[in-house]
Design a protein around this motif. Structure first.
Motif, PDB file in Angstrom:
ATOM      1  N   UNK A  59      -0.193  -4.909 -29.132  1.00 27.28           N
ATOM      2  CA  UNK A  59      -1.144  -3.924 -28.632  1.00 27.28           C
ATOM      3  C   UNK A  59      -2.476  -4.085 -29.352  1.00 27.28           C
ATOM      4  N   UNK A  60      -2.951  -5.329 -29.382  1.00 26.80           N
ATOM      5  CA  UNK A  60      -4.167  -5.658 -30.120  1.00 26.80           C
ATOM      6  C   UNK A  60      -5.006  -6.629 -29.293  1.00 26.80           C
ATOM      7  N   UNK A  61      -6.216  -6.852 -29.736  1.00 28.18           N
ATOM      8  CA  UNK A  61      -7.186  -7.617 -28.955  1.00 28.18           C
ATOM      9  C   UNK A  61      -7.841  -8.689 -29.808  1.00 28.18           C
ATOM     10  N   UNK A  62      -8.266  -9.774 -29.139  1.00 25.40           N
ATOM     11  CA  UNK A  62      -9.058 -10.821 -29.791  1.00 25.40           C
ATOM     12  C   UNK A  62     -10.231 -11.145 -28.870  1.00 25.40           C
ATOM     13  N   UNK A  63     -11.362 -11.510 -29.474  1.00 25.15           N
ATOM     14  CA  UNK A  63     -12.520 -11.937 -28.677  1.00 25.15           C
ATOM     15  C   UNK A  63     -12.184 -13.285 -28.043  1.00 25.15           C
ATOM     16  N   UNK A  64     -12.620 -13.490 -26.825  1.00 22.98           N
ATOM     17  CA  UNK A  64     -12.421 -14.770 -26.135  1.00 22.98           C
ATOM     18  C   UNK A  64     -13.595 -15.685 -26.507  1.00 22.98           C
ATOM     19  N   UNK A  65     -13.334 -16.821 -27.188  1.00 25.23           N
ATOM     20  CA  UNK A  65     -14.437 -17.691 -27.612  1.00 25.23           C
ATOM     21  C   UNK A  65     -15.090 -18.475 -26.476  1.00 25.23           C
ATOM     22  N   UNK A  66     -14.534 -18.388 -25.269  1.00 26.62           N
ATOM     23  CA  UNK A  66     -15.158 -19.041 -24.105  1.00 26.62           C
ATOM     24  C   UNK A  66     -15.133 -18.082 -22.923  1.00 26.62           C
ATOM     25  N   UNK A  67     -16.016 -17.050 -22.965  1.00 26.57           N
ATOM     26  CA  UNK A  67     -15.963 -15.973 -21.976  1.00 26.57           C
ATOM     27  C   UNK A  67     -16.169 -16.391 -20.526  1.00 26.57           C
TER      28      UNK A  67
ATOM     29  N   UNK B 261     -17.580  -6.116 -33.665  1.00 31.78           N
ATOM     30  CA  UNK B 261     -16.455  -5.744 -34.528  1.00 31.78           C
ATOM     31  C   UNK B 261     -15.217  -6.571 -34.179  1.00 31.78           C
ATOM     32  N   UNK B 262     -15.009  -6.814 -32.883  1.00 28.94           N
ATOM     33  CA  UNK B 262     -13.865  -7.617 -32.439  1.00 28.94           C
ATOM     34  C   UNK B 262     -14.016  -9.062 -32.926  1.00 28.94           C
ATOM     35  N   UNK B 263     -15.229  -9.596 -32.805  1.00 26.87           N
ATOM     36  CA  UNK B 263     -15.512 -10.969 -33.261  1.00 26.87           C
ATOM     37  C   UNK B 263     -15.274 -11.132 -34.764  1.00 26.87           C
ATOM     38  N   UNK B 264     -15.561 -10.082 -35.509  1.00 25.26           N
ATOM     39  CA  UNK B 264     -15.471 -10.147 -36.973  1.00 25.26           C
ATOM     40  C   UNK B 264     -14.040 -10.112 -37.499  1.00 25.26           C
ATOM     41  N   UNK B 265     -13.075  -9.820 -36.620  1.00 26.37           N
ATOM     42  CA  UNK B 265     -11.672  -9.726 -37.050  1.00 26.37           C
ATOM     43  C   UNK B 265     -11.078 -11.116 -37.255  1.00 26.37           C
ATOM     44  N   UNK B 266     -10.253 -11.261 -38.273  1.00 25.22           N
ATOM     45  CA  UNK B 266      -9.597 -12.547 -38.518  1.00 25.22           C
ATOM     46  C   UNK B 266      -8.251 -12.636 -37.789  1.00 25.22           C
ATOM     47  N   UNK B 267      -7.767 -11.509 -37.287  1.00 20.78           N
ATOM     48  CA  UNK B 267      -6.506 -11.488 -36.535  1.00 20.78           C
ATOM     49  C   UNK B 267      -6.636 -10.434 -35.436  1.00 20.78           C
ATOM     50  N   UNK B 268      -5.693 -10.403 -34.497  1.00 15.62           N
ATOM     51  CA  UNK B 268      -5.797  -9.407 -33.422  1.00 15.62           C
ATOM     52  C   UNK B 268      -5.943  -7.997 -33.991  1.00 15.62           C
ATOM     53  N   UNK B 269      -6.850  -7.230 -33.387  1.00 16.68           N
ATOM     54  CA  UNK B 269      -7.168  -5.893 -33.899  1.00 16.68           C
ATOM     55  C   UNK B 269      -6.842  -4.839 -32.851  1.00 16.68           C
ATOM     56  N   UNK B 270      -6.387  -3.685 -33.327  1.00 14.38           N
ATOM     57  CA  UNK B 270      -6.116  -2.569 -32.420  1.00 14.38           C
ATOM     58  C   UNK B 270      -7.421  -1.832 -32.124  1.00 14.38           C
TER      59      UNK B 270
ATOM     60  N   UNK C 195      -3.274 -14.773 -34.677  1.00 13.58           N
ATOM     61  CA  UNK C 195      -2.926 -15.250 -33.334  1.00 13.58           C
ATOM     62  C   UNK C 195      -3.771 -16.472 -33.019  1.00 13.58           C
ATOM     63  N   UNK C 196      -3.112 -17.551 -32.655  1.00 12.78           N
ATOM     64  CA  UNK C 196      -3.803 -18.766 -32.247  1.00 12.78           C
ATOM     65  C   UNK C 196      -3.637 -18.880 -30.743  1.00 12.78           C
ATOM     66  N   UNK C 197      -4.748 -19.127 -30.067  1.00 17.19           N
ATOM     67  CA  UNK C 197      -4.731 -19.221 -28.608  1.00 17.19           C
ATOM     68  C   UNK C 197      -4.703 -20.689 -28.225  1.00 17.19           C
TER      69      UNK C 197
END
Length: 156
Positions: free
Chosen positions: A90-98, A40-49, A115-117
């Motif tokens: 107060x939101x989260x994004x998947x890390x593309x390089x864990x 679900x986190x991966x599927x988000x296009x922006x930071x998700x709560x 959010x761009x990392x």
């Protein structure tokens, strides 16, 4: 470019496999629920709560999932480097390089919320050094810059 950090960015199934391996290496279990939260986190296009994620996982499971269960999983993901927390939202994004551990800088769009990392080890290194000189220990830089992304600045 000196100071920049290059690594393999995962996506889709490759990202799920990398995340699963990283979590197991950290001595944790990859449960169905953790897998669904990560998906679900991966599927988000922006930071998700946590609430956004709980809603998506609830829909996928066909039964309600509590946001505080999702918070605990997201905190574990941040601790094990599978996700990053965007503090100001107060939101989260998947890390593309864990598997890669370094400090990060977020560029957050005030218009669309994306959010761009980016990585710049010189910049975060300078912050860590300044904090150490001030007597701080166990430093975890969280740098967030707000403004308009390229798409939104074109539209305005």
């Amino acid at each position: 470019m000196a100071g920049h950090h290059h690594h393999h960015e995962h996506s889709g199934d490759s990202l799920i496999e990398a995340a699963r391996a990283e979590l197991v290496d950290a001595g944790e279990q990859w449960t169905d629920m953790r897998g669904e939260v990560f998906q679900a986190l991966m599927d988000q296009s922006r930071p998700a709560s946590a609430y956004d994620i709980a809603e998506d996982v609830s829909k996928a499971r066909g039964k309600r999932v509590a946001a505080n269960s999702v918070y605990r999983i997201l905190d574990l993901f941040v601790k094990t480097n599978l996700a990053r927390r965007v503090e100001s939202a107060n939101a989260y994004v998947a890390n593309p390089h864990p598997g890669c551990r370094h400090d990060c800088i977020f560029l957050i769009c005030d218009s669309c919320g994306k959010a761009t990392h980016i990585d710049d080890d010189r910049l975060t290194g300078a912050l860590v050094n300044a904090a150490r000189e001030a007597g701080f220990a166990d430093i975890r830089p969280v740098v967030e810059l707000r403004g308009l992304c390229a798409e939104c600045s074109e539209d305005s």
